[in-house]
Design a protein around this motif. Sequence first.
Motif, short mmCIF file in Angstrom:
data_model
loop_
_atom_site.label_atom_id
_atom_site.label_comp_id
_atom_site.label_asym_id
_atom_site.label_seq_id
_atom_site.Cartn_x
_atom_site.Cartn_y
_atom_site.Cartn_z
N ASN A 299 39.81 45.78 26.69
CA ASN A 299 39.55 46.14 28.09
C ASN A 299 39.28 44.97 29.03
O ASN A 299 39.51 45.08 30.22
CB ASN A 299 38.36 47.10 28.16
N VAL A 300 38.76 43.86 28.52
CA VAL A 300 38.38 42.75 29.39
C VAL A 300 39.61 41.95 29.78
O VAL A 300 40.29 41.39 28.92
CB VAL A 300 37.31 41.86 28.73
N LEU B 12 33.81 37.24 21.40
CA LEU B 12 34.23 38.41 22.19
C LEU B 12 35.71 38.73 22.00
O LEU B 12 36.33 39.36 22.87
CB LEU B 12 33.93 38.15 23.67
N ASP C 281 29.25 42.13 35.91
CA ASP C 281 30.52 42.85 36.03
C ASP C 281 31.03 42.64 37.45
O ASP C 281 30.45 43.12 38.41
CB ASP C 281 30.31 44.33 35.75
N GLN D 70 35.03 47.56 34.62
CA GLN D 70 34.78 47.01 33.29
C GLN D 70 35.94 46.13 32.81
O GLN D 70 36.33 46.16 31.65
CB GLN D 70 34.48 48.11 32.28
N THR D 71 36.47 45.33 33.73
CA THR D 71 37.62 44.48 33.41
C THR D 71 37.39 43.00 33.66
O THR D 71 38.01 42.17 33.03
CB THR D 71 38.85 44.91 34.24
N THR E 167 37.44 40.88 20.30
CA THR E 167 37.83 42.29 20.39
C THR E 167 37.89 42.75 21.84
O THR E 167 38.84 43.41 22.26
CB THR E 167 36.86 43.17 19.59
N GLU E 168 36.88 42.38 22.61
CA GLU E 168 36.83 42.79 24.02
C GLU E 168 37.94 42.12 24.82
O GLU E 168 38.57 42.75 25.68
CB GLU E 168 35.46 42.45 24.62
N THR F 283 30.82 48.04 28.50
CA THR F 283 31.35 46.76 28.06
C THR F 283 30.35 45.64 28.33
O THR F 283 30.17 44.74 27.50
CB THR F 283 32.69 46.47 28.75
N LYS G 70 26.71 41.03 21.74
CA LYS G 70 27.46 40.10 20.89
C LYS G 70 27.07 38.65 21.15
O LYS G 70 26.93 37.86 20.22
CB LYS G 70 28.95 40.31 21.07
N ILE H 9 27.93 45.55 25.53
CA ILE H 9 28.55 45.04 24.30
C ILE H 9 28.63 43.51 24.36
O ILE H 9 28.30 42.82 23.39
CB ILE H 9 29.94 45.66 24.09
N ILE H 10 29.05 42.99 25.51
CA ILE H 10 29.13 41.53 25.69
C ILE H 10 27.75 40.92 25.52
O ILE H 10 27.59 39.92 24.80
CB ILE H 10 29.74 41.19 27.07
#
Length: 91
Positions: A75-76, A68, A24, A40-41, A70-71, A3, A10, A6-7
């Motif tokens: 999961n975030v 962000l 993280d 990953q939260t 979608t994230e 994640t 993006k 991905i962050i």
Amino acid sequence: MQTKDIITKKLTEAFAPESLRVEDESHLHAGHAGHRPGGQTHYRVYIVSEAFRGKTRVERHRAINAALATELAGNVHALAVHASSPGESGQ
């Protein structure tokens, strides 16, 4: 792909930052709301971009949240944002 990666991808694509650091912090929230095994939260983002010049703090956060979406819907659980334009203090 993690994640965090991905962050980073993006935000880089959306804002072409001069600097970007994604941390993280999930391990700091064990036992708290939104924490899951494996982490990953919970994230903290430090970003400096010309795209933020003349924007309010709220406008900057909204732009990052949109990038962000979608994230944040998945999961975030938490995202702390420190966004500035080049030359501003606070980074």
